[in-house]
Design a protein around this motif. Structure first.
Motif, short mmCIF file in Angstrom:
data_model
loop_
_atom_site.label_atom_id
_atom_site.label_comp_id
_atom_site.label_asym_id
_atom_site.label_seq_id
_atom_site.Cartn_x
_atom_site.Cartn_y
_atom_site.Cartn_z
N THR A 142 -21.07 19.16 -10.88
CA THR A 142 -21.11 16.75 -10.96
C THR A 142 -21.09 17.36 -9.55
OG1 THR A 142 -19.09 17.64 -12.44
CG2 THR A 142 -18.92 15.76 -10.71
N ILE A 143 -22.13 15.79 -9.56
CA ILE A 143 -22.51 15.31 -7.88
C ILE A 143 -21.95 13.57 -8.22
CG2 ILE A 143 -24.58 15.43 -7.25
CD1 ILE A 143 -25.53 17.87 -8.40
N TYR A 144 -21.70 13.38 -6.73
CA TYR A 144 -20.97 12.18 -6.21
C TYR A 144 -22.44 11.59 -5.67
CZ TYR A 144 -16.98 12.49 -8.38
OH TYR A 144 -15.61 12.91 -9.30
N THR A 145 -22.82 10.18 -5.01
CA THR A 145 -23.96 10.26 -4.37
C THR A 145 -22.76 9.44 -3.09
OG1 THR A 145 -25.45 9.55 -5.94
CG2 THR A 145 -25.77 8.87 -3.96
N VAL A 146 -23.43 10.06 -2.31
CA VAL A 146 -22.56 9.71 -1.09
C VAL A 146 -23.09 9.03 0.23
CG1 VAL A 146 -20.76 10.28 1.11
CG2 VAL A 146 -20.78 11.05 -1.13
N ALA A 147 -23.77 8.06 0.31
CA ALA A 147 -23.83 7.40 1.38
C ALA A 147 -23.25 6.76 2.59
CB ALA A 147 -24.93 5.95 0.16
N VAL A 200 -24.66 15.66 0.70
CA VAL A 200 -24.59 16.50 -0.48
C VAL A 200 -23.62 17.28 -0.01
CG1 VAL A 200 -27.05 16.06 -1.38
CG2 VAL A 200 -27.20 18.06 -0.01
N ASP A 201 -23.65 18.27 -1.28
CA ASP A 201 -22.71 19.41 -1.17
C ASP A 201 -23.34 20.26 0.18
OD1 ASP A 201 -20.21 21.38 -1.91
OD2 ASP A 201 -20.90 21.83 -3.72
N GLY A 202 -22.02 20.47 0.92
CA GLY A 202 -22.88 21.75 1.89
C GLY A 202 -22.74 20.69 3.57
N ASP A 203 -22.72 19.32 3.27
CA ASP A 203 -23.17 18.59 4.78
C ASP A 203 -21.78 18.35 5.14
OD1 ASP A 203 -25.58 18.94 4.08
OD2 ASP A 203 -25.61 16.92 2.71
N THR A 204 -22.06 17.92 6.59
CA THR A 204 -20.39 17.79 7.10
C THR A 204 -21.54 16.13 7.74
OG1 THR A 204 -21.04 18.95 8.91
CG2 THR A 204 -19.45 19.55 7.20
N VAL A 263 -33.53 18.81 -5.89
CA VAL A 263 -33.11 17.99 -6.90
C VAL A 263 -31.67 18.62 -8.02
CG1 VAL A 263 -33.32 18.27 -9.46
CG2 VAL A 263 -35.29 17.76 -8.05
N LEU A 264 -30.82 19.86 -8.08
CA LEU A 264 -29.99 19.66 -9.03
C LEU A 264 -28.71 19.69 -7.48
CD1 LEU A 264 -30.42 23.23 -10.48
CD2 LEU A 264 -30.35 21.08 -11.22
N THR A 265 -29.26 18.75 -6.04
CA THR A 265 -28.24 18.77 -4.95
C THR A 265 -27.86 17.29 -5.37
OG1 THR A 265 -29.68 18.18 -3.16
CG2 THR A 265 -29.10 20.72 -3.34
N ARG A 266 -29.24 16.57 -5.83
CA ARG A 266 -28.30 15.27 -6.23
C ARG A 266 -28.29 14.39 -7.83
NH1 ARG A 266 -28.47 12.93 -1.32
NH2 ARG A 266 -29.88 14.47 0.64
#
Lengths: 105, 390
Positions: A65-70, A84-88, B324-327
């Motif tokens: 499950t991925i959310y788009t965070v802007a 993205v996951d892992g970013d701070t 791609v799989l991170t987005r």
């Protein structure tokens, strides 16, 4: 609308952040906006998952499950972008986040 | 259809190859630019028209020896009408878009063997007086050959590109095979834009029917009658865009493990589907085959009585695939938890336009100095982002 209300704070904070030399100040309260709601956070850095949790009360957190965070109006070295996951990301007063699944077409 | 008819029918092809201005219109054969003399001895050009006898999708032996003419009645050098062919005069609509002025009758003993023989026989009679006055006058103008219309995917010329002088750049799309998976709002607008390029084939994948609400977030304007029949989306869009071009290939099915191999010879794929879980085999197959694709998606939310949205365009190219799989979410769990499946035509349209614009960069039509493989647009803060550069 809300962001305009915050612009004096934002300017004040720019000076403050410079004085802190970018250190995360646990005691400091930051006023940010997440999905058009004002949120107070006490951390100077937020992770992707922390931002998602600020946006949604019960987000789905799993590897598929991925959310788009802007975000916009962040720190000078990267004032806007996505996470993205892992970013701070370093937090700044008046910073704006928008978080959503982007699965509709 | 008319180009294929000409290509497949040896008599029509010979006419065209020899330089006659051949057109098929409303089931009739028209040869334009036929020189003749009018009653005052002035050289003019007119159009010879014949009905068409068909056998399936090729011409058969002409069923009628009669022909028609658009112009003044062809005359001899002395100004009298050519009686050898004269049959009748008076405006006669053979079809809504074909109004002829005269009809001719010249019947050989055994009739005409084919349309080449029929048309060239009439043309020789009609043009003889004019050519006697000016031997350079010929019906073999090569006018349509110059347009190279015969190998175009379009049913009429792309005068937009030719007027703008970007024909050579537009040719970069020529021959490409495109697949659009999902014909919701964004997929249908993607089709609208891709259809106007010279790509050879556009494969449409969707199993859903066109319903009333679809009309409000897709291009064009279906009638109430069209909506009543609830056509499959692929059939609806096949008919809509086949008015303009060839190469629309409808597949009334979803893409899953059973048929994903059909994408193996596609050059670029647009993924415009709502369900994350169905994307896994598609992404795996395309990446394994080295086929570039663009995945689009949006989220729309209400705050009070206003909406905000984030649009996403994620590209997997020959240069970059690892992001791609991170987005792209492969989950269905997030589907209805917070969003009410709000979609707005302009958001679908913009998301499609951004995807097509990126595809055109991959095709080197547009300059690309950013090489981003993920882009978002958030309406409320008017923010474009571009990341995952190659």
């Amino acid at each position: 609308m809300k962001s305009e209300m915050h612009s004096p704070d934002q300017q004040a904070d720019s000076a403050g952040a410079a004085a802190h030399g970018g250190n995360t100040d646990q005691a400091h309260e930051y006023e940010i906006v997440v999905n058009a709601r004002q949120v107070d956070v006490s951390k100077g850095t937020l992770s992707y998952i922390e931002v998602v949790r600020l946006a949604f009360e019960h987000p789905v957190i799993d590897e598929n499950t991925i959310y788009t965070v802007a975000y916009k109006r962040g720190h000078g070295d990267k004032p806007e972008g996505t996470m993205v996951d892992g970013d701070t990301v370093k937090i700044k007063n008046g910073m704006i986040f928008y978080v959503t699944p982007t699965n509709r077409s | 259809m008319s180009h294929q008819l000409i290509d497949r029918s040896p008599d029509l092809k010979r006419l065209r190859d020899e330089g006659y201005e051949v057109e098929i219109r409303s089931q009739h054969l028209l040869v334009h630019g036929i020189p003749y003399l009018n009653a005052t001895g002035t050289a003019r050009r007119g159009t010879l028209v014949s009905d068409l006898t068909m056998a399936g999708d090729v011409t058969a032996r002409p069923g009628s020896h009669a022909a028609h003419f658009i112009g003044e009645h062809p005359c001899r050098k002395d100004g009298t009408q050519i009686s050898q062919i004269k049959h009748g005069t008076g405006n006669n609509p053979l079809a809504p878009d074909i109004m002829v002025n005269h009809s001719f009758s010249n019947k050989p003993a055994n009739g005409y063997a084919n349309y080449y023989e029929k048309m060239t026989t009439y043309i020789a009679i009609i043009s003889a007086p004019a050519q006697s006055v000016d031997p350079s006058l010929t019906a073999k103008t090569f006018k349509l050959i110059e347009s190279s219309e015969s190998d175009s995917v379009f049913k009429y010329l792309d005068t937009s590109s030719s007027r703008a002088g970007i024909g050579a750049m537009s040719a970069k799309f020529k021959g490409l095979k495109i697949a659009i998976i999902g014909l919701g709002g964004t997929g249908s607008y993607t089709l609208d834009l891709v259809a106007k390029t010279e790509v050879a084939e556009i494969h449409l994948y969707d199993k859903d029917k066109l319903l009333q609400h679809n009309a409000f977030r897709s291009p064009a304007a279906p009638s109430q009658e069209e909506l009543f029949t609830q056509p499959p989306k692929v059939a609806h869009y096949y008919h809509l865009y086949s008015k303009m071009r060839r190469g629309i290939v409808p597949h009334e099915t979803f893409v899953d493990e059973s048929n994903v191999h059909e994408l193996a010879d596609i050059d670029y794929v647009f993924i415009c589907v709502d369900k994350g879980s169905v994307k896994r085999p598609i992404i795996a197959t395309l990446q394994a085959a080295g086929i570039p694709f663009i995945d689009v998606g949006m989220g729309v939310h209400a705050v009070g009585d206003k909406l905000w949205a984030t649009l996403r365009v994620t590209t997997s190219s020959k240069k970059k695939t690892d992001h791609v799989l991170t987005r792209i979410s492969l989950s269905d769990d997030d589907d209805d938890k917070y969003s009410q499946n709000i979609q707005i035509a302009d958001l679908n349209c913009l998301n499609a336009a951004l995807a097509v614009l990126k595809w055109k960069k991959l095709c080197s039509f547009y300059l690309d100095e950013e090489n981003e493989h993920n882009s978002t647009y958030t309406t409320s803060i008017n923010l474009f982002t571009s990341e995952d550069r190659s």
